[in-house]
Design a protein around this motif. Structure first.
Motif, PDB file in Angstrom:
ATOM      1  N   TYR A 112      88.170  16.557   4.632  1.00 24.86           N
ATOM      2  CA  TYR A 112      87.165  16.240   3.603  1.00 24.86           C
ATOM      3  C   TYR A 112      87.670  15.906   2.205  1.00 24.86           C
ATOM      4  O   TYR A 112      88.596  16.510   1.788  1.00 24.86           O
ATOM      5  CB  TYR A 112      86.237  17.469   3.394  1.00 24.86           C
ATOM      6  CG  TYR A 112      85.451  18.042   4.613  1.00 24.86           C
ATOM      7  CD1 TYR A 112      86.099  18.436   5.857  1.00 24.86           C
ATOM      8  CD2 TYR A 112      84.200  17.867   4.829  1.00 24.86           C
ATOM      9  CE1 TYR A 112      85.270  19.016   6.991  1.00 24.86           C
ATOM     10  CE2 TYR A 112      83.355  17.935   5.669  1.00 24.86           C
ATOM     11  CZ  TYR A 112      83.815  18.651   6.985  1.00 24.86           C
ATOM     12  OH  TYR A 112      83.040  18.831   7.937  1.00 24.86           O
ATOM     13  N   GLY A 113      87.180  14.865   1.829  1.00 29.25           N
ATOM     14  CA  GLY A 113      87.690  14.182   0.655  1.00 29.25           C
ATOM     15  C   GLY A 113      87.167  14.584  -0.816  1.00 29.25           C
ATOM     16  O   GLY A 113      87.782  14.316  -1.650  1.00 29.25           O
ATOM     17  N   TYR A 114      85.769  15.036  -0.691  1.00 30.59           N
ATOM     18  CA  TYR A 114      85.019  15.310  -2.050  1.00 30.59           C
ATOM     19  C   TYR A 114      84.587  16.741  -1.808  1.00 30.59           C
ATOM     20  O   TYR A 114      84.072  17.317  -0.588  1.00 30.59           O
ATOM     21  CB  TYR A 114      83.888  14.518  -2.108  1.00 30.59           C
ATOM     22  CG  TYR A 114      84.417  12.972  -2.355  1.00 30.59           C
ATOM     23  CD1 TYR A 114      84.286  12.097  -1.525  1.00 30.59           C
ATOM     24  CD2 TYR A 114      84.649  12.512  -3.542  1.00 30.59           C
ATOM     25  CE1 TYR A 114      84.777  10.687  -1.606  1.00 30.59           C
ATOM     26  CE2 TYR A 114      85.268  11.233  -4.019  1.00 30.59           C
ATOM     27  CZ  TYR A 114      85.353  10.307  -2.790  1.00 30.59           C
ATOM     28  OH  TYR A 114      85.589   9.048  -3.053  1.00 30.59           O
ATOM     29  N   TRP A 115      84.673  17.565  -2.879  1.00 23.82           N
ATOM     30  CA  TRP A 115      84.470  18.909  -2.808  1.00 23.82           C
ATOM     31  C   TRP A 115      83.680  19.113  -4.020  1.00 23.82           C
ATOM     32  O   TRP A 115      83.735  18.519  -5.098  1.00 23.82           O
ATOM     33  CB  TRP A 115      85.573  19.840  -2.877  1.00 23.82           C
ATOM     34  CG  TRP A 115      86.338  19.770  -1.698  1.00 23.82           C
ATOM     35  CD1 TRP A 115      87.241  18.665  -1.430  1.00 23.82           C
ATOM     36  CD2 TRP A 115      86.486  20.512  -0.655  1.00 23.82           C
ATOM     37  NE1 TRP A 115      87.788  18.918  -0.156  1.00 23.82           N
ATOM     38  CE2 TRP A 115      87.278  20.246   0.363  1.00 23.82           C
ATOM     39  CE3 TRP A 115      85.745  21.621  -0.396  1.00 23.82           C
ATOM     40  CZ2 TRP A 115      87.628  20.661   1.546  1.00 23.82           C
ATOM     41  CZ3 TRP A 115      86.049  22.360   1.047  1.00 23.82           C
ATOM     42  CH2 TRP A 115      86.909  21.980   1.941  1.00 23.82           C
ATOM     43  N   GLY A 116      82.638  20.187  -4.116  1.00 21.14           N
ATOM     44  CA  GLY A 116      81.888  20.869  -5.131  1.00 21.14           C
ATOM     45  C   GLY A 116      82.554  21.825  -5.663  1.00 21.14           C
ATOM     46  O   GLY A 116      83.589  22.196  -5.333  1.00 21.14           O
ATOM     47  N   GLN A 117      81.940  22.409  -6.763  1.00 21.51           N
ATOM     48  CA  GLN A 117      82.649  23.494  -7.637  1.00 21.51           C
ATOM     49  C   GLN A 117      82.472  24.707  -6.990  1.00 21.51           C
ATOM     50  O   GLN A 117      83.043  25.749  -7.372  1.00 21.51           O
ATOM     51  CB  GLN A 117      82.065  23.252  -8.918  1.00 21.51           C
ATOM     52  CG  GLN A 117      80.797  24.161  -9.367  1.00 21.51           C
ATOM     53  CD  GLN A 117      79.553  23.627  -8.612  1.00 21.51           C
ATOM     54  OE1 GLN A 117      79.517  22.564  -7.990  1.00 21.51           O
ATOM     55  NE2 GLN A 117      78.492  24.298  -8.512  1.00 21.51           N
ATOM     56  N   GLY A 118      81.601  25.183  -6.039  1.00 25.55           N
ATOM     57  CA  GLY A 118      81.503  26.216  -5.385  1.00 25.55           C
ATOM     58  C   GLY A 118      80.395  26.919  -6.023  1.00 25.55           C
ATOM     59  O   GLY A 118      79.825  26.961  -7.103  1.00 25.55           O
ATOM     60  N   THR A 119      79.661  27.943  -5.166  1.00 25.10           N
ATOM     61  CA  THR A 119      78.658  28.900  -5.650  1.00 25.10           C
ATOM     62  C   THR A 119      78.956  30.412  -4.970  1.00 25.10           C
ATOM     63  O   THR A 119      79.344  30.301  -3.851  1.00 25.10           O
ATOM     64  CB  THR A 119      77.385  28.302  -5.466  1.00 25.10           C
ATOM     65  OG1 THR A 119      76.453  29.213  -5.725  1.00 25.10           O
ATOM     66  CG2 THR A 119      77.147  28.130  -3.791  1.00 25.10           C
ATOM     67  N   GLN A 120      78.752  31.361  -5.969  1.00 22.07           N
ATOM     68  CA  GLN A 120      79.304  32.718  -5.174  1.00 22.07           C
ATOM     69  C   GLN A 120      78.081  33.281  -4.695  1.00 22.07           C
ATOM     70  O   GLN A 120      77.008  33.232  -4.973  1.00 22.07           O
ATOM     71  CB  GLN A 120      79.637  33.412  -6.512  1.00 22.07           C
ATOM     72  CG  GLN A 120      79.675  34.915  -6.097  1.00 22.07           C
ATOM     73  CD  GLN A 120      81.334  35.043  -5.534  1.00 22.07           C
ATOM     74  OE1 GLN A 120      82.468  34.469  -5.836  1.00 22.07           O
ATOM     75  NE2 GLN A 120      81.310  35.751  -4.546  1.00 22.07           N
ATOM     76  N   VAL A 121      78.323  33.778  -3.413  1.00 22.85           N
ATOM     77  CA  VAL A 121      77.698  34.699  -2.707  1.00 22.85           C
ATOM     78  C   VAL A 121      78.111  36.025  -2.285  1.00 22.85           C
ATOM     79  O   VAL A 121      79.219  36.345  -1.862  1.00 22.85           O
ATOM     80  CB  VAL A 121      77.284  33.979  -1.167  1.00 22.85           C
ATOM     81  CG1 VAL A 121      76.579  35.002  -0.432  1.00 22.85           C
ATOM     82  CG2 VAL A 121      76.839  32.484  -1.181  1.00 22.85           C
ATOM     83  N   THR A 122      77.562  37.033  -2.778  1.00 24.52           N
ATOM     84  CA  THR A 122      77.867  38.356  -2.624  1.00 24.52           C
ATOM     85  C   THR A 122      76.704  39.211  -1.968  1.00 24.52           C
ATOM     86  O   THR A 122      75.475  39.201  -2.448  1.00 24.52           O
ATOM     87  CB  THR A 122      78.050  39.157  -4.120  1.00 24.52           C
ATOM     88  OG1 THR A 122      79.089  38.295  -4.741  1.00 24.52           O
ATOM     89  CG2 THR A 122      78.508  40.412  -3.865  1.00 24.52           C
ATOM     90  N   VAL A 123      77.123  39.803  -0.619  1.00 24.14           N
ATOM     91  CA  VAL A 123      76.535  40.716  -0.076  1.00 24.14           C
ATOM     92  C   VAL A 123      76.902  42.077  -0.214  1.00 24.14           C
ATOM     93  O   VAL A 123      77.750  42.452   0.330  1.00 24.14           O
ATOM     94  CB  VAL A 123      76.601  40.126   1.354  1.00 24.14           C
ATOM     95  CG1 VAL A 123      75.651  40.643   2.471  1.00 24.14           C
ATOM     96  CG2 VAL A 123      76.111  38.634   1.604  1.00 24.14           C
ATOM     97  N   SER A 124      75.848  42.645  -0.498  1.00 22.70           N
ATOM     98  CA  SER A 124      76.371  44.120  -0.625  1.00 22.70           C
ATOM     99  C   SER A 124      75.637  44.829   0.400  1.00 22.70           C
ATOM    100  O   SER A 124      74.905  44.594   1.111  1.00 22.70           O
ATOM    101  CB  SER A 124      75.318  44.633  -2.159  1.00 22.70           C
ATOM    102  OG  SER A 124      74.037  44.503  -1.863  1.00 22.70           O
ATOM    103  N   SER A 125      76.486  45.911   0.657  1.00 24.03           N
ATOM    104  CA  SER A 125      76.255  46.931   1.970  1.00 24.03           C
ATOM    105  C   SER A 125      75.089  47.923   1.542  1.00 24.03           C
ATOM    106  O   SER A 125      74.809  48.053   0.579  1.00 24.03           O
ATOM    107  CB  SER A 125      77.551  47.332   2.433  1.00 24.03           C
ATOM    108  OG  SER A 125      78.172  48.231   1.361  1.00 24.03           O
TER     109      SER A 125
END
Length: 125
Positions: A112-125
Motif C-alpha cells: 500500500y502506497g498511501y496511508w491516512g493518519q489513523g483513527t482511534q478505536v477503543t472498546v471497553s469491556s
C-alpha cells in the motif's frame, strides 16, 4: 498524490458497533484496492481487510470475519469499515490505505502506497 482521511473512531462498549470512514482526495484513480489496517500499542500493524475498486471482492483477516464489513462509494471517494460485535482486542488505531498496484487485493502493508493518519478505536469491556 492521494490524501486519505479517516474518521468515525471512538469509545464503545464490547458488543457495540462503529463505522469508520476514509475519504480520498487528490489523484483518486480507479482500479486500486483500498485496505484497512490497525495497530495496537506494542503490537505490529495488522491487516484487517481490503476491497477491490469495484467492490466485487473483499478479503478479511480471520479474527474479524463475520463481524466487520468493508464497502466503498466511489462516487464519494469513500471507503467504509463497519465494525460489529466489537471486542476489547479490537482496540487500536485504524488506518486506511490505497494499494500501490491496480487490480490487486493485497494484505501486506508494503503493498500500500498511501496511508491516512489513523483513527482511534477503543472498546471497553
Amino acid at each position: 498524490q492521494v490524501q486519505l482521511v479517516e474518521s468515525g473512531g471512538g469509545l464503545v462498549q464490547a458488543g457495540g458497533s462503529l463505522r469508520l470512514s476514509c475519504v480520498a482526495s487528490g489523484r483518486t484513480l480507479p482500479n486500486y484496492a483500498m485496505g484497512w489496517f490497525r495497530q495496537a500499542p506494542g503490537k505490529e500493524r495488522e491487516f484487517v481487510g481490503a476491497i477491490t475498486w469495484g467492490g466485487g471482492s473483499t478479503d478479511y483477516v480471520d479474527s474479524v470475519k463475520g463481524r466487520f464489513a468493508i464497502s466503498r462509494d466511489n462516487a464519494k471517494n469513500t471507503v467504509y469499515l463497519q465494525m460489529n460485535s466489537l471486542k476489547p482486542e479490537d482496540s487500536a488505531v485504524y488506518y486506511c490505505a490505497r494499494a500501490r498496484t491496480p487490480y490487486d487485493l493485497p494484505r501486506g502493508g508494503y503493498e500500500y502506497g498511501y496511508w491516512g493518519q489513523g483513527t482511534q478505536v477503543t472498546v471497553s469491556s
